[in-house]
Design an enzyme around this catalytic site. Structure first.
Site, PDB file in Angstrom:
ATOM      1  CG  ASN A   1      -1.895   1.108   1.269  1.00 57.72           C
ATOM      2  OD1 ASN A   1      -1.864   1.989   0.394  1.00 57.72           O
ATOM      3  ND2 ASN A   1      -2.764   1.117   2.246  1.00 57.72           N
TER       4      ASN A   1
ATOM      5  NE  ARG B   1      -6.228   1.040  -0.020  1.00 58.81           N
ATOM      6  CZ  ARG B   1      -6.296   2.228   0.573  1.00 58.81           C
ATOM      7  NH1 ARG B   1      -5.195   2.830   0.969  1.00 58.81           N
ATOM      8  NH2 ARG B   1      -7.450   2.800   0.757  1.00 58.81           N
TER       9      ARG B   1
ATOM     10  CG  HIS C   1     -13.310   2.167   3.028  1.00 56.27           C
ATOM     11  ND1 HIS C   1     -14.097   3.035   3.768  1.00 56.27           N
ATOM     12  CD2 HIS C   1     -12.035   2.541   3.254  1.00 56.27           C
ATOM     13  CE1 HIS C   1     -13.323   3.899   4.396  1.00 56.27           C
ATOM     14  NE2 HIS C   1     -12.071   3.630   4.099  1.00 56.27           N
TER      15      HIS C   1
ATOM     16  NE  ARG D   1     -11.060  11.558   3.619  1.00 59.06           N
ATOM     17  CZ  ARG D   1     -10.823  10.251   3.570  1.00 59.06           C
ATOM     18  NH1 ARG D   1     -11.815   9.380   3.704  1.00 59.06           N
ATOM     19  NH2 ARG D   1      -9.607   9.802   3.372  1.00 59.06           N
TER      20      ARG D   1
ATOM     21  CD  GLU E   1      -8.819  -1.998   3.760  1.00 54.70           C
ATOM     22  OE1 GLU E   1      -8.282  -1.684   4.845  1.00 54.70           O
ATOM     23  OE2 GLU E   1      -9.254  -1.154   2.962  1.00 54.70           O
TER      24      GLU E   1
END
Ligand code: AMP
Length: 402
Positions: A8, A89, A178, A240, A385
């Site tokens: 990642n 990713r 996601h 956010r 993940e």
């Protein structure tokens, strides 16, 4: 047996995990942080070791070199030839990728072309890919997209009510994010709670971490998700805003004299839990302040829970009912306080019966929080993940394609 690397790459970091497949055994994991700095940090964990070394790491290529050197130095592998696939990713796959794909020059160009949709991550993904390709030129690489799981949405779910020509011309629509996590959670939930049968299952997956999104999943496929064109949309998050009336942007720019870019930055980095509480983007700090009676922290928690609860209600309708609600990611797995705040907001309408004493004890492990008389089962499932990336790598090795 095959060894594969899940990667990642961020703008100044590079997380990695080396797996032995198909056992899904983690051989080592780590993070290279502060790339581009004299005081970069190289980290690696294996067995009971947790090593961190501060040293100059001026670019991603140096970061990758350090990772590969460490694998040999610490005896995790004997030769780099043992690594059979590297899975990267990638946050934004746009309209191009409905599943993982070969990370070759053609697809790298497509990913790069979507930089306007994801200016933060796309360049970093390309840099990470190039660095691994330079170090391991013969090893196949794949890209695993955060958006691909959401490509099964119908136009009614992914289109914005803007002029249609603009949606078409600029590919301006909901992509979600996601997806790798929601896919993992749905697969695991179908195995554990639906006897392995996806058909007929109605799952609501709540991935709530510093970034947060909900996903409505029917028959194992995404039908709706909260994040939008970018991960800024949907529920309130650590920093956010989540969804806003679009006129908030125009109004606040007028009020403050800031331009759209500055305001966009505030919506991304200084809002959410951090912005409302004025304390922190971390639920642990907000929770602690709320428990001491801090009014802003209490309001923040309620606002956060309400935004999630509103979407749970929306997706209950969208799915025609829900069989299973999953809580996952940093907050969903660990914060009993925030889970309770959310569940209390929806329990009456949805006929939920929750064992709150058990909820208070659950942290980072799979557990059923609802009691047998609850109309909907509510569970905590830790997400993973990286293992999804490793599984696609293994598919690539064994089938020659994904
Ligand atoms: P993630 O992005 O999934 O790694 O989630 C990170 C966020 O999860 C942190 O910013 C915290 O808000 C929250 N979190 C992580 N660990 C805990 C914990 N033990 N208790 C409460 N919240 C936590």
């Amino acid at each position: 047996m095959a060894k594969v690397m899940a990667v990642n790459a961020g703008s100044s970091s590079l997380k990695y995990k080396l797996y032995e497949m198909p056992e899904e055994k983690v051989l080592c994991s780590g993070n290279v942080e502060r790339i581009g700095h004299e005081d970069g940090i190289f980290g690696i964990k294996f067995g009971s070791e947790n090593i961190k070394i501060t040293q100059p790491i001026l670019d991603h290529s140096r970061g990758v070199e350090l990772v590969l050197e460490a694998l040999i130095k610490y005896g995790i592998i004997k030769s780099l030839d043992e690594i059979e696939c590297v899975g990267h990713r990638v946050v934004q796959g746009g309209k191009y990728f409905s599943k993982s794909a070969e990370f070759d020059q053609h697809n790298a160009d497509l990913i790069e072309s979507m930089t306007p949709l994801d200016p933060l991550h796309a360049p970093a993904h390309i840099t990470g890919w190039k660095a691994f390709k330079a170090a391991l030129p013969e090893v196949p690489a794949i890209a695993v997209f955060d958006t691909s799981f959401h490509q099964t949405m119908e136009p009614e779910d992914y289109l914005y009510p803007i002029p249609y020509e603009m949606s078409e011309k600029y590919d301006c629509r909901r992509y979600g994010a996601h997806g790798t996590s929601h896919n993992y959670l749905a697969n695991l939930a179908i195995e554990h709670y639906f006897g392995g049968k996806a058909e007929g299952s109605r799952i609501l997956s709540c991935h709530i971490g510093s970034g947060a999104s909900l996903c409505a999943i029917r028959d194992g496929k995404c039908v709706a998700t909260t994040m939008g064109l970018t991960p800024l949309g949907g529920v309130m998050m650590g920093t956010r805003t989540g969804d806003l009336d679009p006129s908030v942007m125009d109004y606040l720019c007028t009020c403050t004299g800031k331009d759209v870019h500055e305001m966009y930055d505030i919506f991304n980095k200084k809002s959410g839990l951090l912005g409302v509480s004025g304390i922190s983007n971390d639920t642990r700090d907000v929770e602690e302040a709320a428990e001491k009676g801090n009014k802003r922290a209490i309001l923040t928690s309620k606002l956060f829970a309400r935004r999630v609860a509103d979407f749970i209600g929306q997706y209950y309708v969208r799915l025609g009912g829900i069989d299973l609600i999953i809580f996952s990611a940093g907050i969903g797995e660990n914060s009993a306080y925030f889970r309770k705040a959310i569940l209390e907001d929806v329990q009456e309408a949805l006929g939920l019966k929750i064992d709150y004493e058990l909820n208070a004890k659950v942290r980072g492990r799979e557990e059923i929080l609802s009691t047998p008389d609850s109309k909907i089962k509510v569970v905590v499932i830790p997400t993973d993940e990286e293992v999804m990336i490793a599984r696609d790598c293994y598919k690539r090795i064994t089938n020659g394609a994904i």
